[in-house]
Design an enzyme around this catalytic site. Structure first.
Site, short mmCIF file in Angstrom:
data_model
loop_
_atom_site.label_atom_id
_atom_site.label_comp_id
_atom_site.label_asym_id
_atom_site.label_seq_id
_atom_site.Cartn_x
_atom_site.Cartn_y
_atom_site.Cartn_z
N THR A 157 0.85 -1.21 0.00
CA THR A 157 0.00 0.00 0.00
C THR A 157 0.88 1.25 0.00
O THR A 157 2.08 1.15 -0.32
CB THR A 157 -0.99 -0.03 1.19
OG1 THR A 157 -1.96 1.02 1.01
CG2 THR A 157 -0.31 0.15 2.54
N ASN A 158 0.32 2.40 0.33
CA ASN A 158 1.11 3.64 0.36
C ASN A 158 0.60 4.53 1.50
O ASN A 158 -0.32 4.15 2.22
CB ASN A 158 1.05 4.33 -1.00
CG ASN A 158 -0.38 4.64 -1.39
OD1 ASN A 158 -1.04 5.45 -0.74
ND2 ASN A 158 -0.88 3.98 -2.42
#
Ligand code: C5P
Length: 401
Positions: free
Chosen positions: A211-212
């Site tokens: 993810t980020n």
């Protein structure tokens, strides 16, 4: 007050409360509004056109045409002229006709063709007001957006006492002002938008994912601002910890693929899209159904490209509005220009991680608007202010069409 310089059309119907319409006109003129008055024939029995014309400083409209010189009184142009049409007093008879589209006098034809906000201030005897039919008619009018200033309780012309007295002119004046204040902000009424926000999650196995750092704050602020301007907003949201903004429909997704499907299914029928999500560009090519065990050496995960959601909308954009984001760490303007073309955006909102206070997580952002007409940079500001700028861009985009 929002009334200065506004055009207010006052409709007067045949009720003893018509004398209060004279005071209403005086209040509106005092607040700086331009006032015109349309009366039904029955209203003339209660208050003279001369009184109303003198207070309004404008001639009064009753008939479809002037019987003396044949001048046509166009209900369409009266409705076009008005910023607000307020019918005070509104009798049970006129309310019923309005609810059912009956158009047998100038006041009613004007109501049917008016595009401005409409307000009614009912005035009638208590039993007429409490009759279920009157209630149904008022509910019907409210459902099509007519604002209703409820009558007050008190002594009635019939000698009875109860609910049915028209609200006081000063109070109605305040309500018109509030209505206009709200209407001015509803610049995106009837427009449908998709907004994407937050980070996508790309599973590796049942335990791990890629993810980020996106928190969704920018996209949520945009969805909220568009909705507050009257737009119908569907927020396609990756994982965030944020509450759903008021008046916004939220669809939760996890992966880029899911976000793509959710957006694609809704693009038709939309007027615009704001692509604010931080979408993973790559996802694990194979997702292990069981937890991947560690082994001695290094390991590699093969990644495959995800669909570019924004580009897929851009490819079939037509005259719809498409806004995207570019979060860059280098070659900012060049990269943003590239995205504008490649994804067919109308606006790229560029932010650079090199700017303090911009980007993920915080409540502030520092953006540059990149369009085909050029670039404009703004100072560091609250994300809610950036959202307002973006919504204002949408306002002017739709005004062009
Ligand atoms: O190419 P890049 O990811 O930098 O482009 C950013 C813009 O494209 C953002 O508006 C983002 O929401 C959108 N985007 C997308 N789908 C992707 C990748 C990016 O909608 N797969």
């Amino acid at each position: 007050m929002a009334l200065k310089g506004k055009n207010i059309l006052v409709g007067v119907t045949g009720s003893i409360a018509a004398y209060k319409a004279a005071i209403l006109v005086r209040c509106l003129v005092k607040e700086g509004a331009s006032v015109r008055v349309v009366m039904t024939a029955a209203a003339k029995e209660f208050i003279t056109p001369l009184t109303m014309a003198t207070l309004a400083k404008n001639p009064i409209y009753v008939e479809f045409f002037n019987p003396e010189n044949g001048d046509w009184h166009s209900h369409v142009s009266l409705g076009e002229w008005a910023d607000c049409f307020v019918i005070a007093p509104a009798t049970a008879n006129t309310l019923a006709k309005m609810a059912y589209g009956i158009a047998d006098n100038l006041l009613l034809t004007t109501y049917l063709s008016a595009r401005c906000p409409v307000m009614v201030a009912p005035a009638m005897d208590l039993d007429m007001y409490s009759h279920p039919t009157t209630g149904e008619n008022l509910a019907k009018l409210a459902s099509v957006g007519v604002a209703i200033v409820e009558p007050e309780e008190g002594e009635l012309a019939s000698g009875l006492s109860g609910k049915g007295r028209m609200a006081e002119p000063e109070y109605i004046t305040e309500q018109i002002s509030k209505l206009l204040d709200g209407a001015e902000k509803k610049t995106l009424n009837g427009r449908r938008f998709i907004v994407t926000a937050g980070a996508t999650i790309e599973p590796i196995d049942p335990v791990r994912y890629i993810t980020n750092h996106s928190t969704g704050k920018m996209g949520y602020a945009i969805a909220e601002e568009l909705a507050s301007r009257g737009a119908e907003v569907t927020l396609i949201s990756g994982r965030t910890a944020l509450p759903t903004p008021k008046g916004v429909e939220r669809v939760d997704v996890l992966s880029a693929e899911e976000m793509y499907e959710a957006v694609k299914a809704r693009w038709e029928g939309c007027d615009g899209g704001v692509m604010c999500a931080a979408v993973a560009d790559y996802t694990p090519a194979e997702v292990s159904p069981v937890k991947v065990k560690k082994s001695e050496g290094d390991m590699a995960i093969r990644l495959r490209r995800t669909p570019d959601i924004a580009a897929s909308l851009g490819a079939v954009k037509g005259d719809r509005l498409l806004i995207g984001f570019a979060l860059e760490t280098d070659h900012e303007e060049e990269n943003a220009q590239g995205k504008l073309e490649r994804k067919n955006f109308d606006l790229v909102v560029l932010n650079s991680l090199r700017d303090k206070g911009a980007g993920f997580g915080g409540d502030t952002n520092k953006v540059t608007f990149v369009t085909r007409d050029g670039m404009e940079s703004f100072p560091l500001e609250q994300k809610s202010d950036v959202a307002r700028r973006i919504a204002a861009f949408a306002d002017s985009f739709f005004k062009k069409f």
